[in-house]
Design an enzyme around this catalytic site. Structure first.
Site: not given
Length: 306
Positions: A104, A131, A134, A219, A259, A287
């Site tokens: 990450r 991402h 996700q 988001d 998310c 996830r």
């Protein structure tokens, strides 16, 4: 032997993505029924975090343990990545000791460079560009609630950030139409928009994006590393809050996703996550299941020795 990596949704074929999602649903069912399934016994995942995380760390770590393996958490303080050791060197050494690496990070090039020098699979746990993990969870969630997303319409409201870029790639790979409503100056990366061609439309009015959409997603307005822009962003994004009234313009069976973490009163109205159309909690749980399917797909099982 060059390892398969998952840095972007484009690293897999559409069929492979669908099979990972279907597998995620199966693994979720096994877990719910209490069935022990440990194909990755003695396998170790290294997790490199340059950005903090709740869901990414928990889901990968718990996922590896549930599959019979282990995960090692490396914070920015724990690695030489940011302190002068070349990323390539780091990758060569780490991949000799580990069975997969999840990263990450900020710059997407960190991932591509690491992957180019790694003999084991590298997974993008989030970069400034994308991402993809996700999106596996989001697509699994839609699949569970509504079946195939092919041919459907999806609305993305807010910042043209890494999540938005991954939604653009998802539109190409899962074959849906995407409408992106964002303020001027906050568009998604033109490289992704161009690649998607007809599948993506950028609009300025959230109402235009949401009208008759089957899935509405958003988001936070200020991502990690952008905190100093918060005040300016709040002003630009104010008209882009997703509310129950906005969702009412979507298809009658529309789902709402976020998310997380969510800032209630900013990108969503205070009560939106309590709306029956919101599936953010399922999405967050998925996830775990989608990434377990991904790990199972990428990491050689312990009983298979080359």
């Amino acid at each position: 032997m060059s390892a398969r990596h998952f840095l972007s949704l484009m690293d897999f074929t559409p069929d492979e993505l669908l099979s990972v999602i279907r597998r995620g649903i199966e693994l979720k069912d096994l877990r719910n029924r209490g069935v022990l399934f440990e194909p990755l016994k003695n396998r170790v995942l290294g997790m490199i975090f340059e950005k903090s995380s709740t869901r990414t760390r928990l889901s990968f770590e718990a996922g590896m343990i549930q599959l019979g393996g282990q995960a090692i958490f490396l914070s920015p303080r724990d690695t030489q990545l940011g302190r002068g050791e070349p990323i390539g060197d780091c990758a060569i050494v780490m991949s000799r000791m580990l069975d997969a690496v999840m990263i990450r990070t900020f710059a997407h090039s960190t991932l591509t460079e690491f992957a180019a020098n790694s003999r084991v699979p590298v997974i993008n746990g989030l970069s400034d560009d994308l991402h993809p993990c996700q999106l596996l969870a989001d697509m699994q969630t839609f699949h569970e609630h509504r079946g195939s997303i092919q041919g459907k319409t999806v609305a993305w409201i807010g910042d043209g950030n890494n999540m938005c870029n991954s939604y653009i790639e998802a539109a190409m790979q899962f074959d849906f139409q995407l409408r992106v409503a964002c303020p001027e100056g906050y568009e998604p990366d033109p490289r992704f928009v161009e690649a998607a061609g007809e599948r993506v439309r950028i609009v300025r009015d959230p109402k235009d994006a949401v009208r008759d959409a089957h899935l509405v997603s958003t988001d936070v307005w200020t991502s990690m590393g952008q905190e100093e822009e918060t005040a300016r962003r709040l002003a630009h994004f104010a008209p882009f809050q997703v509310t129950r009234e906005l969702l009412d313009l979507a298809a009658t069976d529309a789902l709402f996703m976020h998310c997380l973490p969510a800032h209630r009163g900013e990108e969503i109205s205070l009560d939106l996550l309590d709306d029956p159309r919101a599936v953010a909690w399922d999405q967050a749980e998925n996830r775990l299941h989608a990434q377990k399917a991904l790990l199972e797909f990428l990491v050689e099982p312990a009983y298979h020795h080359a």
